[in-house]
Write an enzyme that holds these catalytic residues in place. Structure first.
Site, PDB file in Angstrom:
ATOM      1  N   LYS A 100       0.853  -1.195   0.000  1.00 58.59           N
ATOM      2  CA  LYS A 100       0.000   0.000   0.000  1.00 58.59           C
ATOM      3  C   LYS A 100       0.881   1.235   0.000  1.00 58.59           C
ATOM      4  CE  LYS A 100      -2.342   1.627   3.637  1.00 58.59           C
ATOM      5  NZ  LYS A 100      -3.383   1.807   4.664  1.00 58.59           N
ATOM      6  N   ARG A 128     -10.248  -0.711   7.737  1.00 57.98           N
ATOM      7  CA  ARG A 128      -9.379  -1.566   8.543  1.00 57.98           C
ATOM      8  C   ARG A 128      -8.950  -0.882   9.825  1.00 57.98           C
ATOM      9  NH1 ARG A 128      -4.557   1.353   9.131  1.00 57.98           N
ATOM     10  NH2 ARG A 128      -2.984   0.869   7.568  1.00 57.98           N
ATOM     11  N   GLY A 181      -4.323   8.442  16.307  1.00 58.18           N
ATOM     12  CA  GLY A 181      -3.714   9.511  15.526  1.00 58.18           C
ATOM     13  C   GLY A 181      -2.223   9.381  15.283  1.00 58.18           C
ATOM     14  N   ASP A 216       0.884   8.040  14.040  1.00 58.75           N
ATOM     15  CA  ASP A 216       1.280   7.020  13.066  1.00 58.75           C
ATOM     16  C   ASP A 216       2.605   7.372  12.398  1.00 58.75           C
ATOM     17  OD1 ASP A 216       0.462   9.175  11.598  1.00 58.75           O
ATOM     18  OD2 ASP A 216      -0.948   8.077  10.327  1.00 58.75           O
ATOM     19  N   LYS A 224       4.744  12.086  16.645  1.00 66.07           N
ATOM     20  CA  LYS A 224       3.328  12.337  16.919  1.00 66.07           C
ATOM     21  C   LYS A 224       2.970  11.842  18.319  1.00 66.07           C
ATOM     22  CE  LYS A 224       1.312  12.502  12.276  1.00 66.07           C
ATOM     23  NZ  LYS A 224       0.241  11.968  11.409  1.00 66.07           N
ATOM     24  N   SER A 274      -2.737   2.002  18.081  1.00 64.52           N
ATOM     25  CA  SER A 274      -3.030   1.517  16.734  1.00 64.52           C
ATOM     26  C   SER A 274      -2.229   2.316  15.715  1.00 64.52           C
ATOM     27  CB  SER A 274      -4.529   1.651  16.453  1.00 64.52           C
ATOM     28  OG  SER A 274      -4.844   1.322  15.126  1.00 64.52           O
TER      29      SER A 274
END
Length: 292
Positions: free
Chosen positions: A44, A87, A201, A203, A207, A272
Protein backbone atom coordinates in the site's frame (compact mmCIF):
# COMPACT_ATOMS: atom_id res chain seq x y z
CA UNK A 1 -7.63 -13.48 11.59
CA UNK A 2 -4.94 -11.23 10.15
CA UNK A 3 -3.84 -10.29 13.66
CA UNK A 4 -3.81 -13.91 14.83
CA UNK A 5 -1.92 -15.15 11.76
CA UNK A 6 0.65 -12.40 12.22
CA UNK A 7 1.09 -13.32 15.89
CA UNK A 8 1.55 -16.98 14.91
CA UNK A 9 4.07 -16.11 12.18
CA UNK A 10 1.96 -17.02 9.14
CA UNK A 11 1.70 -13.46 7.81
CA UNK A 12 4.77 -11.41 6.87
CA UNK A 13 5.18 -7.66 7.19
CA UNK A 14 8.44 -5.72 6.71
CA UNK A 15 8.77 -2.28 8.25
CA UNK A 16 6.98 0.73 6.79
CA UNK A 17 9.15 2.97 4.63
CA UNK A 18 8.56 6.69 5.17
CA UNK A 19 9.09 9.48 2.66
CA UNK A 20 8.93 12.66 4.75
CA UNK A 21 8.03 15.90 2.97
CA UNK A 22 7.80 18.58 5.65
CA UNK A 23 7.83 21.29 3.00
CA UNK A 24 4.39 19.97 1.98
CA UNK A 25 3.26 19.27 5.57
CA UNK A 26 2.97 15.56 4.87
CA UNK A 27 4.57 12.24 4.15
CA UNK A 28 4.14 9.02 2.17
CA UNK A 29 4.44 5.45 3.47
CA UNK A 30 5.10 2.22 1.56
CA UNK A 31 3.56 -0.74 3.41
CA UNK A 32 4.33 -4.25 2.05
CA UNK A 33 2.88 -7.50 3.40
CA UNK A 34 2.06 -11.14 2.70
CA UNK A 35 -1.29 -12.62 3.79
CA UNK A 36 -1.37 -16.39 4.21
CA UNK A 37 -5.16 -16.76 4.48
CA UNK A 38 -5.81 -15.20 1.07
CA UNK A 39 -2.35 -16.12 -0.26
CA UNK A 40 -1.64 -12.61 -1.50
CA UNK A 41 1.35 -10.30 -1.54
CA UNK A 42 0.93 -6.57 -1.86
CA UNK A 43 1.98 -3.07 -1.01
CA UNK A 44 0.00 0.00 0.00
CA UNK A 45 1.21 3.49 -0.89
CA UNK A 46 -0.48 5.92 1.48
CA UNK A 47 -0.07 9.58 2.41
CA UNK A 48 -0.78 11.73 5.43
CA UNK A 49 -1.10 15.45 4.61
CA UNK A 50 -2.58 17.34 7.55
CA UNK A 51 -3.38 20.54 5.63
CA UNK A 52 -5.30 18.91 2.80
CA UNK A 53 -8.63 20.17 4.15
CA UNK A 54 -7.86 23.66 2.82
CA UNK A 55 -7.68 22.10 -0.67
CA UNK A 56 -10.96 20.26 -0.01
CA UNK A 57 -9.07 16.96 -0.11
CA UNK A 58 -8.84 14.09 2.40
CA UNK A 59 -5.78 14.07 4.64
CA UNK A 60 -5.21 10.37 3.93
CA UNK A 61 -5.47 8.60 0.57
CA UNK A 62 -4.08 5.28 -0.57
CA UNK A 63 -3.59 2.88 -3.44
CA UNK A 64 -2.68 -0.83 -3.32
CA UNK A 65 -0.99 -3.24 -5.72
CA UNK A 66 -1.86 -6.89 -5.07
CA UNK A 67 0.14 -9.81 -6.52
CA UNK A 68 0.09 -13.59 -6.72
CA UNK A 69 2.96 -14.48 -4.36
CA UNK A 70 3.90 -17.61 -6.37
CA UNK A 71 4.35 -16.03 -9.80
CA UNK A 72 4.37 -12.30 -8.92
CA UNK A 73 1.50 -11.80 -11.39
CA UNK A 74 -0.31 -8.52 -10.63
CA UNK A 75 -3.89 -9.30 -9.64
CA UNK A 76 -5.32 -5.88 -8.88
CA UNK A 77 -4.65 -2.19 -8.42
CA UNK A 78 -7.07 -0.94 -5.77
CA UNK A 79 -8.05 2.55 -4.69
CA UNK A 80 -7.43 1.84 -1.02
CA UNK A 81 -8.61 4.93 0.88
CA UNK A 82 -11.80 3.14 1.99
CA UNK A 83 -9.81 0.00 2.81
CA UNK A 84 -7.58 2.14 5.04
CA UNK A 85 -10.61 3.70 6.71
CA UNK A 86 -12.39 0.41 7.35
CA UNK A 87 -9.38 -1.57 8.54
CA UNK A 88 -8.44 1.17 11.00
CA UNK A 89 -12.00 1.37 12.27
CA UNK A 90 -12.17 -2.41 12.57
CA UNK A 91 -8.94 -2.44 14.56
CA UNK A 92 -10.42 0.00 17.06
CA UNK A 93 -13.55 -2.14 17.28
CA UNK A 94 -11.43 -5.20 18.07
CA UNK A 95 -9.82 -3.26 20.93
CA UNK A 96 -13.27 -2.48 22.33
CA UNK A 97 -14.38 -6.09 21.89
CA UNK A 98 -11.39 -7.63 23.67
CA UNK A 99 -10.37 -4.90 26.16
CA UNK A 100 -13.76 -3.88 27.58
CA UNK A 101 -16.53 -5.79 29.26
CA UNK A 102 -19.54 -6.78 27.20
CA UNK A 103 -21.87 -4.00 28.26
CA UNK A 104 -23.12 -0.66 26.83
CA UNK A 105 -20.45 2.03 26.55
CA UNK A 106 -20.13 5.82 26.50
CA UNK A 107 -17.64 7.16 23.97
CA UNK A 108 -15.72 10.42 23.77
CA UNK A 109 -14.09 11.24 20.42
CA UNK A 110 -11.17 13.65 20.39
CA UNK A 111 -11.04 14.70 16.75
CA UNK A 112 -13.94 14.81 14.28
CA UNK A 113 -12.24 13.74 11.06
CA UNK A 114 -13.21 10.81 8.87
CA UNK A 115 -11.47 8.23 11.04
CA UNK A 116 -13.64 9.21 14.00
CA UNK A 117 -16.65 8.28 11.85
CA UNK A 118 -15.22 4.86 10.93
CA UNK A 119 -14.16 4.13 14.50
CA UNK A 120 -17.70 4.76 15.71
CA UNK A 121 -19.40 2.85 12.91
CA UNK A 122 -17.20 -0.19 13.49
CA UNK A 123 -17.49 -0.09 17.29
CA UNK A 124 -21.27 0.02 16.86
CA UNK A 125 -20.99 -3.45 15.30
CA UNK A 126 -19.55 -4.97 18.50
CA UNK A 127 -21.03 -2.92 21.37
CA UNK A 128 -24.18 -1.00 22.18
CA UNK A 129 -23.29 2.70 22.41
CA UNK A 130 -25.27 4.75 24.92
CA UNK A 131 -23.76 8.15 24.20
CA UNK A 132 -21.09 9.90 22.13
CA UNK A 133 -19.30 13.17 22.85
CA UNK A 134 -17.49 14.65 19.84
CA UNK A 135 -14.70 17.10 20.69
CA UNK A 136 -12.94 19.26 18.12
CA UNK A 137 -11.58 22.80 18.03
CA UNK A 138 -13.40 22.99 14.68
CA UNK A 139 -16.99 23.04 15.92
CA UNK A 140 -18.35 22.96 12.38
CA UNK A 141 -16.55 19.67 11.71
CA UNK A 142 -17.82 18.23 15.01
CA UNK A 143 -21.39 19.27 14.24
CA UNK A 144 -21.17 17.82 10.74
CA UNK A 145 -20.02 14.49 12.16
CA UNK A 146 -22.76 14.56 14.80
CA UNK A 147 -25.42 15.13 12.14
CA UNK A 148 -24.03 12.31 10.02
CA UNK A 149 -24.02 9.93 12.98
CA UNK A 150 -27.55 10.90 13.99
CA UNK A 151 -28.77 10.00 10.52
CA UNK A 152 -26.89 6.67 10.59
CA UNK A 153 -27.92 5.70 14.10
CA UNK A 154 -31.48 7.04 13.73
CA UNK A 155 -31.18 9.01 17.01
CA UNK A 156 -30.81 5.81 19.04
CA UNK A 157 -28.15 7.40 21.24
CA UNK A 158 -27.23 10.75 22.75
CA UNK A 159 -24.68 12.70 20.68
CA UNK A 160 -23.18 15.95 21.98
CA UNK A 161 -20.60 18.32 20.53
CA UNK A 162 -17.90 20.05 22.58
CA UNK A 163 -15.00 22.34 21.74
CA UNK A 164 -12.67 21.55 24.65
CA UNK A 165 -11.31 18.30 26.08
CA UNK A 166 -11.22 19.40 29.73
CA UNK A 167 -14.16 18.08 31.76
CA UNK A 168 -15.67 16.29 28.76
CA UNK A 169 -13.99 12.87 29.06
CA UNK A 170 -14.95 11.98 32.64
CA UNK A 171 -18.10 10.01 31.74
CA UNK A 172 -16.51 8.05 28.90
CA UNK A 173 -15.76 4.35 29.12
CA UNK A 174 -13.99 4.51 25.74
CA UNK A 175 -11.97 7.49 24.48
CA UNK A 176 -10.98 7.65 20.80
CA UNK A 177 -8.22 10.05 19.75
CA UNK A 178 -7.78 10.58 16.01
CA UNK A 179 -5.82 13.81 15.68
CA UNK A 180 -2.46 14.50 13.97
CA UNK A 181 -1.12 16.15 17.14
CA UNK A 182 2.56 16.33 18.05
CA UNK A 183 1.89 17.36 21.66
CA UNK A 184 -0.18 15.77 24.43
CA UNK A 185 -3.90 16.55 24.35
CA UNK A 186 -5.24 14.06 26.92
CA UNK A 187 -3.88 13.99 30.47
CA UNK A 188 -4.13 11.65 33.43
CA UNK A 189 -6.58 13.88 35.27
CA UNK A 190 -8.91 14.10 32.25
CA UNK A 191 -10.19 10.55 32.39
CA UNK A 192 -11.67 8.09 34.86
CA UNK A 193 -9.90 4.90 35.90
CA UNK A 194 -10.59 1.81 33.82
CA UNK A 195 -11.14 3.68 30.57
CA UNK A 196 -10.00 2.24 27.23
CA UNK A 197 -8.20 4.79 25.05
CA UNK A 198 -8.00 3.94 21.36
CA UNK A 199 -4.97 6.03 20.34
CA UNK A 200 -5.30 6.22 16.56
CA UNK A 201 -3.71 9.51 15.53
CA UNK A 202 -0.01 8.84 16.14
CA UNK A 203 1.28 7.02 13.07
CA UNK A 204 4.69 8.63 12.53
CA UNK A 205 7.72 9.51 14.69
CA UNK A 206 7.12 12.56 16.87
CA UNK A 207 3.33 12.34 16.92
CA UNK A 208 1.68 12.23 20.35
CA UNK A 209 -1.85 12.61 21.72
CA UNK A 210 -1.49 11.26 25.28
CA UNK A 211 0.55 12.66 28.15
CA UNK A 212 3.45 10.44 29.20
CA UNK A 213 2.18 10.16 32.80
CA UNK A 214 -1.10 8.78 31.46
CA UNK A 215 0.77 6.26 29.31
CA UNK A 216 2.99 5.23 32.23
CA UNK A 217 0.05 4.29 34.43
CA UNK A 218 -1.87 2.52 31.66
CA UNK A 219 -1.84 -1.05 30.42
CA UNK A 220 -0.45 -0.80 26.89
CA UNK A 221 -1.62 -2.99 24.00
CA UNK A 222 -0.11 -2.46 20.54
CA UNK A 223 -0.98 -3.68 17.07
CA UNK A 224 2.74 -4.34 16.45
CA UNK A 225 5.63 -3.94 18.90
CA UNK A 226 8.29 -2.49 16.61
CA UNK A 227 5.94 -0.23 14.66
CA UNK A 228 4.42 1.18 17.86
CA UNK A 229 7.86 1.86 19.35
CA UNK A 230 8.99 3.61 16.19
CA UNK A 231 5.91 5.59 15.18
CA UNK A 232 2.91 4.85 17.43
CA UNK A 233 1.46 6.70 20.39
CA UNK A 234 4.21 5.34 22.63
CA UNK A 235 7.09 6.46 20.38
CA UNK A 236 7.82 9.71 22.25
CA UNK A 237 7.41 8.05 25.66
CA UNK A 238 9.98 5.45 24.57
CA UNK A 239 12.50 7.95 23.20
CA UNK A 240 12.19 10.15 26.30
CA UNK A 241 12.80 7.16 28.60
CA UNK A 242 9.42 7.37 30.36
CA UNK A 243 8.64 3.78 29.37
CA UNK A 244 10.51 0.96 27.63
CA UNK A 245 9.73 -2.12 25.56
CA UNK A 246 8.88 -4.09 28.69
CA UNK A 247 6.09 -1.61 29.42
CA UNK A 248 4.03 -3.14 26.59
CA UNK A 249 1.53 -5.65 27.96
CA UNK A 250 0.68 -7.49 24.72
CA UNK A 251 -0.01 -7.18 21.02
CA UNK A 252 -3.55 -7.41 19.66
CA UNK A 253 -2.96 -10.73 17.90
CA UNK A 254 -1.91 -12.36 21.15
CA UNK A 255 -4.99 -11.06 23.00
CA UNK A 256 -7.37 -12.29 20.32
CA UNK A 257 -5.63 -15.66 20.11
CA UNK A 258 -5.55 -16.31 23.86
CA UNK A 259 -8.97 -14.78 24.68
CA UNK A 260 -8.11 -14.54 28.38
CA UNK A 261 -7.96 -10.79 29.04
CA UNK A 262 -9.45 -9.85 32.42
CA UNK A 263 -7.86 -6.53 33.42
CA UNK A 264 -10.94 -4.41 32.84
CA UNK A 265 -10.58 -2.18 35.89
CA UNK A 266 -7.29 -0.57 34.84
CA UNK A 267 -6.80 2.21 32.30
CA UNK A 268 -5.86 0.74 28.92
CA UNK A 269 -4.24 2.25 25.84
CA UNK A 270 -4.56 0.55 22.47
CA UNK A 271 -1.76 1.94 20.29
CA UNK A 272 -3.03 1.52 16.73
CA UNK A 273 -0.38 2.37 14.14
CA UNK A 274 -2.03 0.68 11.15
CA UNK A 275 -0.58 -2.53 9.76
CA UNK A 276 -0.10 -3.64 6.18
CA UNK A 277 -1.41 -7.09 7.14
CA UNK A 278 -4.77 -5.44 7.89
CA UNK A 279 -4.85 -3.72 4.51
CA UNK A 280 -3.99 -6.88 2.63
CA UNK A 281 -6.52 -8.95 4.56
CA UNK A 282 -9.31 -6.52 3.69
CA UNK A 283 -8.10 -6.33 0.08
CA UNK A 284 -8.21 -10.13 -0.06
CA UNK A 285 -11.75 -10.12 1.30
CA UNK A 286 -12.85 -7.50 -1.24
CA UNK A 287 -11.25 -9.39 -4.16
CA UNK A 288 -12.83 -12.66 -3.04
CA UNK A 289 -16.28 -11.07 -2.80
CA UNK A 290 -15.76 -9.36 -6.16
CA UNK A 291 -14.86 -12.68 -7.78
CA UNK A 292 -18.10 -14.20 -6.46
Amino acid sequence: KAFIDYFLGANKMPKKVYLDLPEYHGDFRAMPAYNAHYNLAGVKWVNSHRLNAKYNLPAVRAIMIVNDPKTATPLAIIEASEITNFRTGASGALAVKYLTQNEPINIACVGAGRQAYYQLMCINEVRKINSIVIIDINLKAAETLANELNSKFANNMTINVKEKIKNNLKNATVVISTTPSKRPLIFEEDIASGVLINAIGADAPGKQELDHNLIKRSLIVVDDHEQAIHSGEINTAITSGNINKKSIYACMGELIYKKNFDKFNVTKVFDSTGLAIQDLALAGFVLKEKAL
